[in-house]
Motif scaffolding. Structure first.
Motif, PDB file in Angstrom:
ATOM      1  N   UNK A 432      34.773 -47.371 -79.041  1.00 59.01           N
ATOM      2  CA  UNK A 432      35.341 -46.030 -78.876  1.00 59.01           C
ATOM      3  C   UNK A 432      36.828 -46.062 -78.554  1.00 59.01           C
ATOM      4  N   UNK A 433      37.527 -47.107 -78.989  1.00 57.53           N
ATOM      5  CA  UNK A 433      38.977 -47.153 -78.861  1.00 57.53           C
ATOM      6  C   UNK A 433      39.567 -46.293 -79.972  1.00 57.53           C
ATOM      7  N   UNK A 434      40.503 -45.403 -79.613  1.00 54.01           N
ATOM      8  CA  UNK A 434      41.058 -44.479 -80.598  1.00 54.01           C
ATOM      9  C   UNK A 434      42.574 -44.633 -80.660  1.00 54.01           C
ATOM     10  N   UNK A 435      43.101 -44.479 -81.869  1.00 48.67           N
ATOM     11  CA  UNK A 435      44.539 -44.532 -82.098  1.00 48.67           C
ATOM     12  C   UNK A 435      45.029 -43.187 -82.621  1.00 48.67           C
ATOM     13  N   UNK A 436      46.315 -42.884 -82.328  1.00 51.56           N
ATOM     14  CA  UNK A 436      46.974 -41.778 -83.015  1.00 51.56           C
ATOM     15  C   UNK A 436      46.846 -42.011 -84.523  1.00 51.56           C
ATOM     16  N   UNK A 437      46.614 -40.954 -85.256  1.00 48.98           N
ATOM     17  CA  UNK A 437      46.512 -41.095 -86.706  1.00 48.98           C
ATOM     18  C   UNK A 437      47.089 -39.857 -87.392  1.00 48.98           C
ATOM     19  N   UNK A 438      47.914 -40.078 -88.408  1.00 50.67           N
ATOM     20  CA  UNK A 438      48.461 -39.013 -89.230  1.00 50.67           C
ATOM     21  C   UNK A 438      48.225 -39.353 -90.696  1.00 50.67           C
ATOM     22  N   UNK A 439      47.946 -38.339 -91.487  1.00 51.51           N
ATOM     23  CA  UNK A 439      47.843 -38.501 -92.932  1.00 51.51           C
ATOM     24  C   UNK A 439      48.660 -37.392 -93.586  1.00 51.51           C
ATOM     25  N   UNK A 440      49.446 -37.761 -94.582  1.00 53.47           N
ATOM     26  CA  UNK A 440      50.239 -36.752 -95.283  1.00 53.47           C
ATOM     27  C   UNK A 440      49.745 -36.633 -96.731  1.00 53.47           C
ATOM     28  N   UNK A 441      49.601 -35.387 -97.180  1.00 51.96           N
ATOM     29  CA  UNK A 441      49.080 -35.096 -98.505  1.00 51.96           C
ATOM     30  C   UNK A 441      50.162 -34.448 -99.367  1.00 51.96           C
TER      31      UNK A 441
END
Length: 980
Positions: A432-441
């Motif tokens: 359950x380790x989470x990272x910042x995540x961004x996706x650009x479309x």
């Protein structure tokens, strides 16, 4: 410069299928795919566990774009226990890299000695960054705002050295969920005011310096507007200064409802809106966010649980007077199922309005499976899904090869000034380790290319001008060459073509022919830049006396035993002489029943169909469709090969008589994959056929077996190196297409094909492509020509066809094996087979094997009768694999398919064994089947339905040994099967 254009063209491909390799050519930028210029294939993942932070789990809650295009992302950083948190702020450059000039190497982390979280961010016109969240420890929870300078340092002119803490009630929790910036520099924050017996909406307004604005509401704050608020919501300010807040409430009951409250700019409830300032919908669900249109209509996004019991993305639009907008969706409400799993739940997260009025919403989906993805949906202003975006208006993104411990969630949405869409949230790793995540479309990206549109026509009067009476000429190959840099080919489907090329000089030249002159012989298209369009035409000026007619047979459906199937006959005129009084003749296999044809044959004689008095102009082609039904065992058995012959007459005066006759050798099957690739030679081609210039004729078939229309279909086929790529010729397709061949890679684009799904219209859900190509003359006996195609329905991952294999043999025997069966008969095994066309056949050698690998001859049967049998008096205990070695008088031979008999299987047969993806069982009155592993656990159950044979899929089963139990005919048998 050699590889510039190759990169240019395949950048489109990469954009089309995100990070998937080997994808088809698209002629324009695809809207809704991941932006390859951002991060890694459109994704940015940031581990926030760095110096001075104990965070082991982090997620983005809100994003904003600076004037220079950089992105500010704010969120929460949790420790390993989840009991404490810091806020985290990161700044990203335009390409998605972390901006090291911001804060501490790109980050700002809470320095407050307590549990702090950030949920909202805005950027002031002067570039300063305002973030809002809360301090959750020690109790009670309070509003927490900070303001940073553009470099990430705290702004000392705001509050107490850049920080503002607001506690409205020492006995209540105040949980901030959104801030907005007013035109006068003031800040409005919305949240929940939670007491021991109720939760209500609270608004607080701040002056530009961070002090509470006492002129607003009750000394700076308002607590009002809803019943018992259950979840966080959205906040926006209208152009007239009125404040709109969305949330979910229970209004005194147990069912949640979307609710909206509106306040005047001074904080007083706006009684002109809804009922006493509040409007509640009948939606059973949560409203997580809202957006305002230019006309101040309110769009809410969240989840609706009333339809299936599981959440579905839900939008509602509210008028300025506080009622549902009946012009939007179904009476103001739209519910969208993002993924078709019956127990998946979609949680709407964010919504924004584009400048063109289209609505973009995000959601986290597949929540209940703990394998979540995030989704972006775009709607037209009237509420209909925008089919130009993603697949039917939806893009679902999975960012990892996940198991039960991998999932992603989205919380934030940003539409940048350049129109690109950025979604922010988290990606979960093991433990359950989470990272910042961004996706650009991609949104409105425009690729750099020039377009050439062209036509090819028969110039009957040799004046170079297309007259109304002059026909177009289809399927002429046109080569496009940029010297030393790029080359590819296209085809004039129905006489027209369209291609995209790079800047610089390209020479377009049709392939020449002895039947006509071409005027002009070539065009040079040269542009120093992009976005130019050219229109060209090639005139084919006929040379007299050239008769070249052709015919092809195309299996548009699979040859399934006991079912009807259809064949498409194409006949045409490549020459420049008019065909008058022509005839097409089709000889059917004797093991099929003729059902009908369109157009109907002129005459039918036994198994021969004839169409007489045919007329073809130069370059014209025509077609007929023939439907037959395949007979059932024992007349036609599984894996038997059925044969057809089609001819066009006259042949004697034809310049290329080889293509006046076409054969189809097709294997009989039971079940099938509707997306496949086949070749008409039936798996073998002889050295003699290669030497005579014979072509391999390939058919790629596809079917939309989804649950909605496929608006675009793309095919990609990488040709085997054993094929002569220069001989590639298009024969036909089921719909209009654009096509290129480049370095042995074939790409077809069916734009706006609108291929209906098989549930709505099964016959209309099919499509196909047909082409022919020569094998290289250097091939040797035993060489295999292998081909497989990828089929893409809109923006889904590819459906790969079967591997189509054609083997090179010495000489193809004229003999046809019509049927071959083997069955247990008391304590012996009886083999029976039927043949035709025994021109030089000498004898049949019966060969047997215990393992399907090593064979030995056990007997011979002389040829001559066409109807044969052989009894194995002493079969092996257990498995007996049989094949026929069919020997010609000159010593050449070929083998039949293999048949399996198991003496211990109580009358049932199973093959192949070992198996790969399936096996077949045959017998009498087969009723049911189970498959168990060696531990005795049943891994598959299947009702067979009183049949004589069945094709059993092993999909999903690991390689290994299994015990198969079959019941039927009053017997139960067990056999051991190996899956390889």
């Amino acid at each position: 410069m050699k590889h510039i254009y190759s990169f240019f063209r395949f950048a489109k491909i990469a954009a089309l299928m995100m990070s998937v390799c080997a994808v088809p050519l698209a002629t324009k930028a695809q809207i809704g795919v991941r932006d390859q210029t951002f991060g890694e294939a459109g994704k940015v993942q940031t581990n926030m566990d760095y110096a001075n932070s104990s965070a082991t789990s982090s997620y983005i809650n809100s994003m904003a774009e600076q004037a220079d295009g950089k992105i500010i992302a704010v969120g929460s950083l949790l420790d390993a226990t989840g009991s404490g948190s810091d806020f985290g702020i990161a700044r990203y450059n335009i390409n998605g890299s972390v901006d090291s000039s911001f804060g501490n190497h790109g980050f700002v982390v809470s320095d407050y000695n307590g549990d702090t979280r950030m949920v909202s961010v805005v950027i002031q016109p002067d570039g300063k960054i305002v973030c809002g969240g809360g301090i959750h420890f020690p109790s009670p929870t309070v509003f927490y705002l900070i303001r940073l300078k553009a470099d990430g340092s705290y702004d000392s002119t705001f509050g107490n050295n850049g920080k503002v803490i607001t506690s409205l009630d020492p006995l209540a929790n105040d949980v901030l969920f959104k801030i907005v910036l007013l035109g006068n520099g003031k800040i409005v924050a919305a949240g929940l005011h939670e007491t021991s017996n109720n939760r209500a909406v609270v608004l607080v307004q701040y002056n530009p310096n961070g002090t509470v604005d006492s002129s607003f509401g009750n000394n700076g704050s308002v607590t009002n507007g809803f019943g018992n608020v259950q979840v966080y919501g959205g906040l926006a300010v209208q152009t007239d200064g009125k404040i709109v807040v969305a949330n979910g409430d229970q209004q005194g009951g147990s069912t949640l409802k979307y609710s909206v409250a509106r306040f005047n700019s001074n904080g007083i409830t706006d009684s002109s809106f809804g009922v006493n300032g509040v409007f509640s919908t009948a939606i059973d669900g949560y409203a997580y966010d809202l957006a305002l249109q230019k006309d101040n209509k309110i769009v809410l996004v969240g989840s609706n649980y009333a339809v299936t019991g599981y959440g579905q993305l839900c939008l509602a639009r509210i008028t300025t007077t506080g009622i549902l907008d009946s012009s939007f969706g179904a009476s103001g409400i739209i519910t969208t199922r993002l993924i078709n799993g019956s127990t998946d739940s979609d949680i709407g997260a964010s919504v924004l309005i584009q400048p063109d009025g289209k609505i973009v919403a995000t959601a986290t989906t597949s929540i209940l499976t703990n394998r979540s993805k995030w989704a972006v949906a775009r709607y037209k202003p009237n509420g209909k899904l925008d089919n130009t975006f993603g697949r039917r208006g939806i893009v679902v993104t999975n960012l990892a090869d996940y198991n039960n411990n991998y999932h992603i969630g989205c919380n934030a949405l940003l539409i940048q000034k350049n129109g690109k869409i950025v979604v922010g949230g988290y990606i979960a790793l093991p433990a359950n380790i989470r990272d910042f995540c961004l996706v650009r479309y991609e949104q409105n990206a425009k690729l750099r290319y020039n377009t050439v549109k062209g036509s090819v026509f028969i110039d009957l009067n040799n004046n170079g001008i297309k007259e109304a009476t002059e026909p177009y000429y289809g399927n002429l190959k046109i080569n496009a060459v940029k010297a030393g840099v790029d080359s590819f080919s296209t085809f004039s489907q129905s006489g027209k073509f369209s291609i995209d090329i790079d800047s610089g000089a390209y020479v377009l030249r049709p392939v020449s022919s002895p039947y006509y002159n071409i005027a002009p012989t070539s065009y040079t298209i040269a542009h120093p830049d992009f976005f130019n369009s050219d229109s060209i035409s090639f005139a084919l000026q006929p040379l007299p006396g050239s008769q070249d007619n052709y015919v092809y047979i195309i299996p548009t459906q699979r040859s399934r035993i006991g079912f009807s199937t259809q064949y498409h006959l194409i006949y045409g005129n490549r020459g420049m002489s008019v065909l008058t009084n022509g005839t097409v003749e089709m000889v059917l296999d004797k093991r099929v029943v003729y059902n009908g044809a369109l157009p109907a044959p002129t005459s039918i004689s036994g198994d021969t169909l004839r169409w007489n008095n045919l007329y073809l102009d130069p370059g014209q082609n025509n077609a007929m469709d023939v439907t037959v039904t395949l007979k059932t065992p024992p007349v036609l058995s599984l894996n038997d090969t059925i044969h057809y012959k089609v001819s066009i007459y006259p042949i004697a005066t034809d310049l290329v008589p080889q293509d006046n006759v076409a054969y189809l050798h097709q294997r009989a099957i039971s079940s099938f994959d509707p997306n496949d690739k086949n070749e008409n030679h039936g798996g073998v081609i002889s050295l003699g056929e290669i030497a005579s210039g014979d072509y391999l004729l390939y058919t790629i078939r596809f079917q939309n077996t989804g649950t909605d229309t496929a608006y675009n279909v793309y095919l990609r086929d990488t040709l085997d190196s054993k094929l002569d790529w220069s001989t590639f010729e298009m024969i036909g397709a089921s719909a209009d297409y654009q096509m290129t061949v480049e370095h042995g890679i074939c790409n077809w684009t069916f734009s706006d094909i609108n291929l209906v799904d098989s549930f709505a219209n099964e016959p209309g859900s099919h499509g196909y492509v047909v082409y022919r190509i020569k094998p290289k003359a250097t091939l040797a006996i035993g060489d295999n020509v292998n081909n497989r195609a990828g089929i893409y329905f809109d923006y889904n991952l590819p459906v790969m066809t079967n591997l189509c294999v054609t083997k090179v043999v010495a000489n193809a025997l004229p003999l046809r094996l019509l049927s071959f069966v083997a069955n247990a008969h008391n304590k012996t095994n009886l083999l029976q087979w039927v043949t035709t066309r025994e021109v030089n056949t000498a004898y049949f050698a019966i060969e047997r094997s215990a393992d399907g690998k090593e064979y030995a001859a056990i007997g011979n049967v002389a040829a001559g009768s066409g109807n044969y049998s052989y009894t194995d008096e002493n079969p092996l205990h257990g498995y007996n694999y049989y094949r026929l070695k069919m020997v010609d008088k000159d010593g050449q031979f070929t083998y039949s398919d293999v048949r399996l008999v198991n003496q211990d299987f109580k009358g049932f047969s199973l093959y192949p064994n070992p198996a790969h993806d399936h096996f077949v069982i045959t017998g009498n009155n087969l009723l049911w089947l189970t498959i168990a592993d060696l531990a005795g656990r049943v891994v598959k159950r299947q009702m067979l339905g009183n049949v004589a044979f069945a094709n059993i899929s092993l999909a999903g089963l690991a390689k290994g040994v299994y015990m198969v139990k079959v019941g039927g005919g009053g017997k139960v048998g067990v056999v051991r099967v190996v899956k390889e």
